[in-house]
Scaffold this motif. Structure first.
Motif, mmCIF file in Angstrom:
data_model
loop_
_atom_site.group_PDB
_atom_site.id
_atom_site.type_symbol
_atom_site.label_atom_id
_atom_site.label_comp_id
_atom_site.label_asym_id
_atom_site.label_seq_id
_atom_site.Cartn_x
_atom_site.Cartn_y
_atom_site.Cartn_z
ATOM 1 N N ASN A 1 74.102 73.787 52.222
ATOM 2 C CA ASN A 1 75.238 73.214 51.497
ATOM 3 C C ASN A 1 74.965 71.828 50.941
ATOM 4 O O ASN A 1 75.752 71.332 50.143
ATOM 5 C CB ASN A 1 76.461 73.143 52.414
ATOM 6 N N ALA A 2 73.908 71.163 51.377
ATOM 7 C CA ALA A 2 73.633 69.799 50.942
ATOM 8 C C ALA A 2 72.258 69.746 50.295
ATOM 9 O O ALA A 2 71.399 70.572 50.565
ATOM 10 C CB ALA A 2 73.692 68.846 52.133
ATOM 11 N N SER A 3 72.085 68.758 49.469
ATOM 12 C CA SER A 3 70.804 68.598 48.781
ATOM 13 C C SER A 3 70.316 67.166 48.942
ATOM 14 O O SER A 3 71.100 66.225 48.775
ATOM 15 C CB SER A 3 70.973 68.913 47.300
ATOM 16 N N SER B 1 69.995 71.995 55.466
ATOM 17 C CA SER B 1 71.274 72.635 55.181
ATOM 18 C C SER B 1 71.258 73.312 53.811
ATOM 19 O O SER B 1 70.669 72.814 52.852
ATOM 20 C CB SER B 1 72.392 71.591 55.213
ATOM 21 N N THR C 1 70.251 67.222 55.231
ATOM 22 C CA THR C 1 70.280 67.651 53.832
ATOM 23 C C THR C 1 69.108 68.556 53.480
ATOM 24 O O THR C 1 69.242 69.441 52.638
ATOM 25 C CB THR C 1 70.280 66.449 52.867
#
Length: 154
Positions: free
Chosen positions: A45-47, A43, A40
């Motif tokens: 796309n993730a948090s 990436s 996370t």
């Protein structure tokens, strides 16, 4: 007519010799959560501040309390068994909770993490519990035979 004595509190087994399996499961959980947190952070796309990340870390933190209960019960079991190593559960608990407490006291004052400070505190509990379980299992394997405790029925 003879009267049968009631069960003695001291003669009943208080612990199970398989509590170390819970610790091994938590080590696997801690590794998976660490991989997820690294993913996370890296990436796009993730948090790490998402609801999913919060739920995963909260679940892992809740399972850490079960890991400490299993560690305590396994240490009690080993203290009654005939092995050369009698672990002191207190030191494992002290290290396991002192580091997240220190993180709780220090992380907000550093202001490095901003709004992610609570996640760092919870993640420190997960990492510390994983390390404590790993060290305990390593020392338990060194001084006892883990696989024999699974094979025997007693």
């Amino acid at each position: 007519m003879t009267q049968t004595p009631g069960p003695s509190i001291t003669s009943r087994p208080q612990t199970n010799k398989r509590h170390w399996l819970t610790l091994a499961g938590y080590v696997a959980l801690g590794i998976v959560v660490t991989i997820y947190v690294v993913w996370t952070v890296l990436s796009a796309n993730a948090s790490p501040l998402s609801l999913r990340s919060g739920l995963i870390l909260t679940g892992a933190a809740l399972f850490s309390f079960f890991a400490y209960i299993a560690l305590f019960r396994d240490a009690v079991h080993l203290s009654h068994a005939e092995v050369e190593w009698t672990p002191s559960w207190f030191w494992y608990f002290a290290m396991g909770f002192a580091i997240p407490l220190a993180t709780r006291l220090v992380a907000p004052s550093l202001n490095l993490f901003g709004s992610g400070s609570p996640l760092v505190i919870v993640y420190s509990l997960v990492v510390t519990t994983t390390v404590v379980c790993t060290v305990y299992l390593y020392r338990r394997r060194k001084y006892t035979d883990l696989w024999a405790s699974l094979a025997s029925d007693q």
